[in-house]
Design a protein around this motif. Structure first.
Motif, PDB file in Angstrom:
ATOM      1  N   SER A 287      14.188  -5.959  20.767  1.00  0.00           N
ATOM      2  CA  SER A 287      14.378  -5.106  19.585  1.00  0.00           C
ATOM      3  C   SER A 287      14.580  -5.930  18.309  1.00  0.00           C
ATOM      4  O   SER A 287      15.400  -6.849  18.307  1.00  0.00           O
ATOM      5  CB  SER A 287      15.596  -4.209  19.789  1.00  0.00           C
ATOM      6  N   PRO A 288      13.867  -5.582  17.229  1.00  0.00           N
ATOM      7  CA  PRO A 288      14.014  -6.345  15.982  1.00  0.00           C
ATOM      8  C   PRO A 288      15.443  -6.335  15.422  1.00  0.00           C
ATOM      9  O   PRO A 288      15.971  -7.372  15.059  1.00  0.00           O
ATOM     10  CB  PRO A 288      13.046  -5.637  15.030  1.00  0.00           C
ATOM     11  N   PHE A 289      16.072  -5.169  15.350  1.00  0.00           N
ATOM     12  CA  PHE A 289      17.455  -5.144  14.858  1.00  0.00           C
ATOM     13  C   PHE A 289      18.402  -5.237  16.043  1.00  0.00           C
ATOM     14  O   PHE A 289      18.292  -4.472  17.000  1.00  0.00           O
ATOM     15  CB  PHE A 289      17.746  -3.858  14.080  1.00  0.00           C
TER      16      PHE A 289
ATOM     17  N   ASP B 227      10.999  -7.551   7.039  1.00  0.00           N
ATOM     18  CA  ASP B 227      11.447  -8.372   8.162  1.00  0.00           C
ATOM     19  C   ASP B 227      11.384  -7.626   9.491  1.00  0.00           C
ATOM     20  O   ASP B 227      11.097  -8.209  10.530  1.00  0.00           O
ATOM     21  CB  ASP B 227      12.902  -8.805   7.917  1.00  0.00           C
ATOM     22  N   SER B 228      11.680  -6.324   9.421  1.00  0.00           N
ATOM     23  CA  SER B 228      11.715  -5.512  10.635  1.00  0.00           C
ATOM     24  C   SER B 228      10.354  -5.516  11.334  1.00  0.00           C
ATOM     25  O   SER B 228      10.239  -5.900  12.495  1.00  0.00           O
ATOM     26  CB  SER B 228      12.102  -4.073  10.260  1.00  0.00           C
ATOM     27  N   SER B 229       9.309  -5.140  10.592  1.00  0.00           N
ATOM     28  CA  SER B 229       7.976  -5.090  11.200  1.00  0.00           C
ATOM     29  C   SER B 229       7.464  -6.491  11.495  1.00  0.00           C
ATOM     30  O   SER B 229       6.775  -6.721  12.507  1.00  0.00           O
ATOM     31  CB  SER B 229       6.987  -4.368  10.284  1.00  0.00           C
TER      32      SER B 229
ATOM     33  N   LEU C 232       0.835  -1.210   0.000  1.00  0.00           N
ATOM     34  CA  LEU C 232       0.000   0.000   0.000  1.00  0.00           C
ATOM     35  C   LEU C 232       0.867   1.256   0.000  1.00  0.00           C
ATOM     36  O   LEU C 232       0.555   2.254  -0.644  1.00  0.00           O
ATOM     37  CB  LEU C 232      -0.901   0.027   1.239  1.00  0.00           C
ATOM     38  N   LEU C 233       1.958   1.199   0.754  1.00  0.00           N
ATOM     39  CA  LEU C 233       2.817   2.378   0.904  1.00  0.00           C
ATOM     40  C   LEU C 233       3.558   2.713  -0.390  1.00  0.00           C
ATOM     41  O   LEU C 233       3.604   3.871  -0.801  1.00  0.00           O
ATOM     42  CB  LEU C 233       3.827   2.100   2.027  1.00  0.00           C
ATOM     43  N   THR C 234       4.126   1.690  -1.013  1.00  0.00           N
ATOM     44  CA  THR C 234       5.014   1.955  -2.167  1.00  0.00           C
ATOM     45  C   THR C 234       4.303   1.823  -3.513  1.00  0.00           C
ATOM     46  O   THR C 234       4.739   2.418  -4.495  1.00  0.00           O
ATOM     47  CB  THR C 234       6.183   0.945  -2.181  1.00  0.00           C
TER      48      THR C 234
HETATM   49  C1  HEM Z   1       9.921  -2.495  13.646  1.00  0.00           C
HETATM   50  C2  HEM Z   1      10.254  -2.067  12.484  1.00  0.00           C
HETATM   51  C3  HEM Z   1      11.538  -1.328  12.198  1.00  0.00           C
HETATM   52  C4  HEM Z   1      12.675  -1.209  12.925  1.00  0.00           C
HETATM   53  C5  HEM Z   1      13.001  -1.801  14.284  1.00  0.00           C
HETATM   54  C6  HEM Z   1      13.582  -0.367  12.158  1.00  0.00           C
HETATM   55  C7  HEM Z   1      14.841   0.019  12.585  1.00  0.00           C
HETATM   56  C8  HEM Z   1      15.652   0.932  11.935  1.00  0.00           C
HETATM   57  C9  HEM Z   1      16.897   1.432  12.435  1.00  0.00           C
HETATM   58  C10 HEM Z   1      17.543   1.030  13.750  1.00  0.00           C
HETATM   59  C11 HEM Z   1      17.382   2.324  11.543  1.00  0.00           C
HETATM   60  C12 HEM Z   1      18.666   3.159  11.678  1.00  0.00           C
HETATM   61  C13 HEM Z   1      19.860   2.504  11.040  1.00  0.00           C
HETATM   62  C14 HEM Z   1      21.134   3.264  11.334  1.00  0.00           C
HETATM   63  O1  HEM Z   1      21.181   4.096  12.241  1.00  0.00           O
HETATM   64  O2  HEM Z   1      22.148   3.010  10.661  1.00  0.00           O
HETATM   65  C15 HEM Z   1      16.447   2.370  10.455  1.00  0.00           C
HETATM   66  C16 HEM Z   1      16.589   3.125   9.339  1.00  0.00           C
HETATM   67  C17 HEM Z   1      15.740   3.071   8.270  1.00  0.00           C
HETATM   68  N1  HEM Z   1      14.534   2.392   8.204  1.00  0.00           N
HETATM   69 FE1  HEM Z   1      13.702   1.279   9.634  1.00  0.00          FE
HETATM   70  N2  HEM Z   1      12.974  -0.027  10.991  1.00  0.00           N
HETATM   71  C18 HEM Z   1      11.717  -0.584  10.974  1.00  0.00           C
HETATM   72  C19 HEM Z   1      10.758  -0.447  10.004  1.00  0.00           C
HETATM   73  C20 HEM Z   1      10.937   0.230   8.850  1.00  0.00           C
HETATM   74  C21 HEM Z   1       9.938   0.379   7.819  1.00  0.00           C
HETATM   75  C22 HEM Z   1       8.497  -0.148   7.915  1.00  0.00           C
HETATM   76  C23 HEM Z   1      10.527   1.079   6.799  1.00  0.00           C
HETATM   77  C24 HEM Z   1       9.960   1.524   5.480  1.00  0.00           C
HETATM   78  C25 HEM Z   1       8.703   1.558   5.180  1.00  0.00           C
HETATM   79  C26 HEM Z   1      11.887   1.399   7.221  1.00  0.00           C
HETATM   80  C27 HEM Z   1      12.801   2.111   6.478  1.00  0.00           C
HETATM   81  C28 HEM Z   1      14.006   2.591   6.963  1.00  0.00           C
HETATM   82  C29 HEM Z   1      14.906   3.426   6.176  1.00  0.00           C
HETATM   83  C30 HEM Z   1      14.693   3.864   4.751  1.00  0.00           C
HETATM   84  C31 HEM Z   1      15.993   3.722   7.012  1.00  0.00           C
HETATM   85  C32 HEM Z   1      17.210   4.608   6.688  1.00  0.00           C
HETATM   86  C33 HEM Z   1      16.991   5.979   7.321  1.00  0.00           C
HETATM   87  C34 HEM Z   1      18.177   6.902   7.175  1.00  0.00           C
HETATM   88  O3  HEM Z   1      19.326   6.433   7.105  1.00  0.00           O
HETATM   89  O4  HEM Z   1      17.954   8.127   7.128  1.00  0.00           O
HETATM   90  N3  HEM Z   1      12.097   0.884   8.452  1.00  0.00           N
HETATM   91  N4  HEM Z   1      15.382   1.509  10.716  1.00  0.00           N
END
Ligand code: HEM
Length: 390
Positions: A273-275, A231-233, A142-144
């Motif tokens: 935490s997922p990651f 995978d994250s969500s 839906l988002l993309t």
């Molecule tokens: C529970 C779900 C999620 C967790 C735990 C999570 C966690 C993270 C973390 C820890 C980072 C930072 C990485 C860093 O500092 O190097 C990150 C960045 C990012 N996440 Fe998520 N994420 C989740 C869901 C999502 C979803 C649903 C999307 C897209 C629809 C997404 C897209 C991104 C993107 C594009 C970045 C890069 C942001 C940047 O560097 O400015 N993530 N995420």
């Protein structure tokens, strides 16, 4: 220099990392794991410092174990520093605004309700494939605007992209990640509908055409948003069910006071935490918590360990959905790289728990929950659960 032989990638630590994280935090603000040549940061204060200090700790060499030039992938956001990162982030930030989430909410709510109804009709379910994976698949569609191939392929691609950050990279995962990118370019993008995020990125270069027209920037941006949210969500939703199965009193509290659900989502993010971690690299000598770090070091920030730090969170191993400071977790990172998709992940998890709270009295385990050996994402391969109706 504090040297350790405690390896976060050891299979035993992957299964239950929390006692191991405790030992690591006790050792000091940063420890050097000689065997892998990496610096480990496990305390909250130091992890937060590294994530916020993007000038001394660069993302431009990659944020997984393997450096970017070595595995060949560069994502325009996560693998970049300002000013390139700022430009790229502004190009897509609007798709994650409060207004955008308000538009997305009804469809996510309907999908969560439908999934829960279908699962209730079965009763005894495997929660990963029945509940946790389908919702992110649909949300990202839906988002993309990307109409993906079948769910199994999507699950394999989502897993592979997370695995790119692993220490012991399997060539199969690198191949699957390449396959997904090739599929996106050849089939996903040409089939995009009008007026979707995918088109806004690919045809217009995002807001104000900020993304480069030639080269891979637009495709890599779309690819990273598409696969970062699978995978994250999925991990978060399954970790939530697991937590509530383990602590039924916390589920009773959710059902009695649904207004606690947003905070419960933060507590799941903090508690499991997922990651597990993300990396930064040093370009010049620097220090962390008073300990010197040489130039050209690989620094592993273990957010999942920071989120259980007793110096930051009282009684940190307790899963408590009323915890007043749960939201201070680092599960979404911090500062300029704070997860772009956090509003989406929060939205889908809130709607998911709301739908479950209306229908499920208790989650009962019906078999062994199997954790994935994935070195980057803490998730389940299988989570057999009985949904006891309300
Ligand atoms: C529970 C779900 C999620 C967790 C735990 C999570 C966690 C993270 C973390 C820890 C980072 C930072 C990485 C860093 O500092 O190097 C990150 C960045 C990012 N996440 Fe998520 N994420 C989740 C869901 C999502 C979803 C649903 C999307 C897209 C629809 C997404 C897209 C991104 C993107 C594009 C970045 C890069 C942001 C940047 O560097 O400015 N993530 N995420």
């Amino acid at each position: 220099m504090l040297v350790t032989d405690l390896d976060p990638y050891h299979p035993d630590h992957l299964k239950n990392p929390y006692p191991f994280y405790g030992k690591l935090r006790e050792l000091g603000p940063v420890t050097f794991l000689g065997e892998r040549g990496i610096w480990l940061v496990a305390r909250y204060e130091n992890a937060s410092y590294v994530l916020r200090n993007y000038r001394d700790f660069t993302s431009s060499l990659g944020v997984g174990f393997t450096r970017v030039p070595d595995h060949g992938y560069r994502y325009p956001l996560v693998d970049n520093d300002p000013p390139e990162h700022t430009r790229a982030r502004r190009a897509v930030q609007g798709h994650f605004s409060r207004a955008a989430m308000t538009r997305l909410r009804p469809a996510i709510r309907d999908a969560a309700t439908e999934l829960v109804e279908a699962a209730m009709a079965v009763g005894d379910i495997e929660a990963v494939t029945t509940l946790a994976q389908p919702l992110p698949d649909l949300t990202i569609r839906l988002l993309t605007g990307i109409e993906p191939p079948d769910p199994d392929t999507m699950a394999a691609w989502g897993d592979a992209v997370g695995q790119l950050a692993s220490a012991d990279l399997d060539p199969l995962h690198a191949k699957l990640a390449t396959d997904s990118l090739e599929w996106l370019a050849a089939e996903g993008v040409p089939a995009l509908p009008e007026h979707c995020m995918g088109r806004a990125i690919m045809d217009l270069g995002g807001e104000n055409g900020r993304l480069a027209e030639d080269g891979l920037e637009r495709l890599m941006m779309l690819d990273s948003i598409w696969l970062a949210g699978i995978d994250s969500s999925g991990s978060l939703l399954a970790n939530a069910i697991n937590a509530f199965a383990e602590f039924p009193d916390q589920w009773d509290a959710v059902r009695a006071r649904p207004e606690l659900i947003p905070n419960a989502v933060e507590e799941v993010l903090r508690w499991d935490s997922p990651f597990r971690s993300f990396y930064r690299r040093t370009l010049a000598p620097t220090s962390i918590g008073g300990a010197s770090i040489p130039a050209d070091s690989d620094v592993c920030v273990i957010m999942a360990a920071a989120n259980r730090d007793p110096d930051r969170f009282s009684d940190p191993d307790k899963f408590d959905i009323t915890r007043p400071d749960a939201k201070a977790h680092l599960a979404f990172g911090a500062s300029i790289h704070l997860c772009l998709g956090a509003p989406v992940a929060r939205l889908e998890t809130i709607e998911f728990l709301t739908a479950l709270a209306g229908r499920v009295r208790r989650f009962e385990r019906t078999g062994e929950a199997v954790r994935s050996p994935n070195q980057a994402v803490r998730k389940f391969c299988s989570l057999p659960i009985r949904l006891v109706p309300a």
